[in-house]
Design a protein around this motif. Structure first.
Motif, mmCIF file in Angstrom:
data_model
loop_
_atom_site.group_PDB
_atom_site.id
_atom_site.type_symbol
_atom_site.label_atom_id
_atom_site.label_comp_id
_atom_site.label_asym_id
_atom_site.label_seq_id
_atom_site.Cartn_x
_atom_site.Cartn_y
_atom_site.Cartn_z
ATOM 1 N N TYR A 160 53.624 18.285 5.963
ATOM 2 C CA TYR A 160 52.186 18.340 5.744
ATOM 3 C C TYR A 160 51.541 17.224 6.564
ATOM 4 O O TYR A 160 52.145 16.168 6.801
ATOM 5 C CB TYR A 160 51.847 18.147 4.264
ATOM 6 N N GLN A 172 47.756 14.993 7.296
ATOM 7 C CA GLN A 172 46.401 14.659 6.845
ATOM 8 C C GLN A 172 45.710 13.881 7.950
ATOM 9 O O GLN A 172 46.040 12.722 8.212
ATOM 10 C CB GLN A 172 46.441 13.844 5.552
ATOM 11 N N GLN A 194 40.171 14.248 6.342
ATOM 12 C CA GLN A 194 40.400 15.654 6.051
ATOM 13 C C GLN A 194 41.420 15.782 4.919
ATOM 14 O O GLN A 194 42.071 14.833 4.546
ATOM 15 C CB GLN A 194 40.890 16.390 7.303
ATOM 16 N N ARG A 195 41.526 16.965 4.394
ATOM 17 C CA ARG A 195 42.454 17.194 3.304
ATOM 18 C C ARG A 195 43.869 17.419 3.819
ATOM 19 O O ARG A 195 44.081 17.737 4.984
ATOM 20 C CB ARG A 195 41.990 18.379 2.454
ATOM 21 N N GLN A 207 47.106 19.258 4.683
ATOM 22 C CA GLN A 207 47.313 20.645 5.085
ATOM 23 C C GLN A 207 48.727 20.854 5.609
ATOM 24 O O GLN A 207 49.350 19.940 6.143
ATOM 25 C CB GLN A 207 46.291 21.065 6.152
ATOM 26 N N GLY A 216 38.009 27.654 -0.075
ATOM 27 C CA GLY A 216 39.065 26.670 -0.221
ATOM 28 C C GLY A 216 39.135 26.175 -1.641
ATOM 29 O O GLY A 216 38.467 26.686 -2.534
ATOM 30 N N ALA A 223 46.022 21.719 -5.932
ATOM 31 C CA ALA A 223 46.458 22.656 -4.907
ATOM 32 C C ALA A 223 46.681 24.014 -5.542
ATOM 33 O O ALA A 223 47.121 24.112 -6.688
ATOM 34 C CB ALA A 223 47.739 22.166 -4.241
ATOM 35 N N THR A 251 47.347 25.205 -0.533
ATOM 36 C CA THR A 251 46.069 24.762 -0.021
ATOM 37 C C THR A 251 45.589 23.661 -0.947
ATOM 38 O O THR A 251 45.457 23.889 -2.160
ATOM 39 C CB THR A 251 45.054 25.904 0.018
ATOM 40 N N SER A 275 40.192 18.361 -1.568
ATOM 41 C CA SER A 275 39.930 17.057 -0.955
ATOM 42 C C SER A 275 40.268 15.908 -1.889
ATOM 43 O O SER A 275 40.335 14.760 -1.459
ATOM 44 C CB SER A 275 38.466 16.956 -0.543
#
Lengths: 110, 112
Positions: free
Chosen positions: A36, A38, A42-43, A45, B3, B93, B102, B105
């Protein structure tokens, strides 16, 4: 014990240099392995997962069961690759939780 | 929605105060997870829902932590009598691990 180890907190390279972010794991069974990412502000992902054997943004990762490793590699780093990278595992084929490493910050200098 | 949405983005709580953190998963996602990410650490699992059923709460650090998802969509993580060690980013998530979660934030909780 189930564990993911990322030995480097920070990895700094110059643009165009090869990159390898190390990940070792401990798991009793056959895990699914993931990377993953980051980016700043940003988140978190998904970058890639071992079962798909794909290359995303030039990154690849090969699962080495003998060495229990899943290192992330890119032959030529770009400035936009600067981010926090987390290696993670979960149980095979289940809706199991992800176990994350502590992360490696990649800094790519121009 | 497009999202995973979490609210609030930031929360400052006085020690001893109760807080509630909200997660709106992607519509139709059966699985929902909560993670806690302390400063300088990777996310750590808290709890998992499949629809409205809480199938795994093994990661909740104490009985002050409680999560629910009553209608199988929106989830709330509640922390009672907050302590300084609860300060962290709380991530939600949805999805499946094989196809990739996914993440939202996150909510940054600071207990003062």
């Amino acid at each position: 014990a189930q564990r993911v180890t990322q030995p480097e907190k920070l990895l700094s390279v110059f643009k165009g240099a090869p990159v390898e972010l190390k990940c070792n794991y401990s798991y009793s069974g056959s895990p699914e392995l993931f990377w993953y990412v980051q980016y700043s502000r940003q988140r978190l992902q998904l970058l890639l997962r071992h079962i798909s054997r794909e290359s995303i943004k030039g990154f690849t990762a090969d699962l080495n069961k003998g060495e229990t490793s899943f290192h992330l590699k890119k032959p030529f780093a770009q400035e936009e690759d600067s981010a926090m990278y987390y290696c993670a595992l979960s149980g095979w084929g289940s809706t199991d939780k992800l176990i994350f490493g502590t992360g490696t910050r990649l800094q790519v200098f121009p | 929605g497009a999202g995973v949405s979490q609210s609030p983005r930031y929360k400052v709580a006085k020690r001893g105060q109760d807080v509630a953190l909200r997660c709106d998963p992607i519509s139709g996602h059966v699985s929902l997870f909560w993670y806690q990410q302390a400063l300088g650490q990777g996310p750590e699992f808290l709890t998992y829902f499949q629809n409205e059923a809480q199938l795994d709460k093994s990661g909740l650090p104490s009985d002050r932590f409680f999560a629910e998802r009553p209608e199988g969509s929106v989830s709330t993580l509640k922390i009672q009598r907050t302590q300084q060690e609860d300060s962290a980013v709380y991530l939600c998530a949805s999805g499946e691990p094989v196809s990739g979660y996914t993440f939202g934030s996150g909510t940054r909780l600071t207990v003062v």
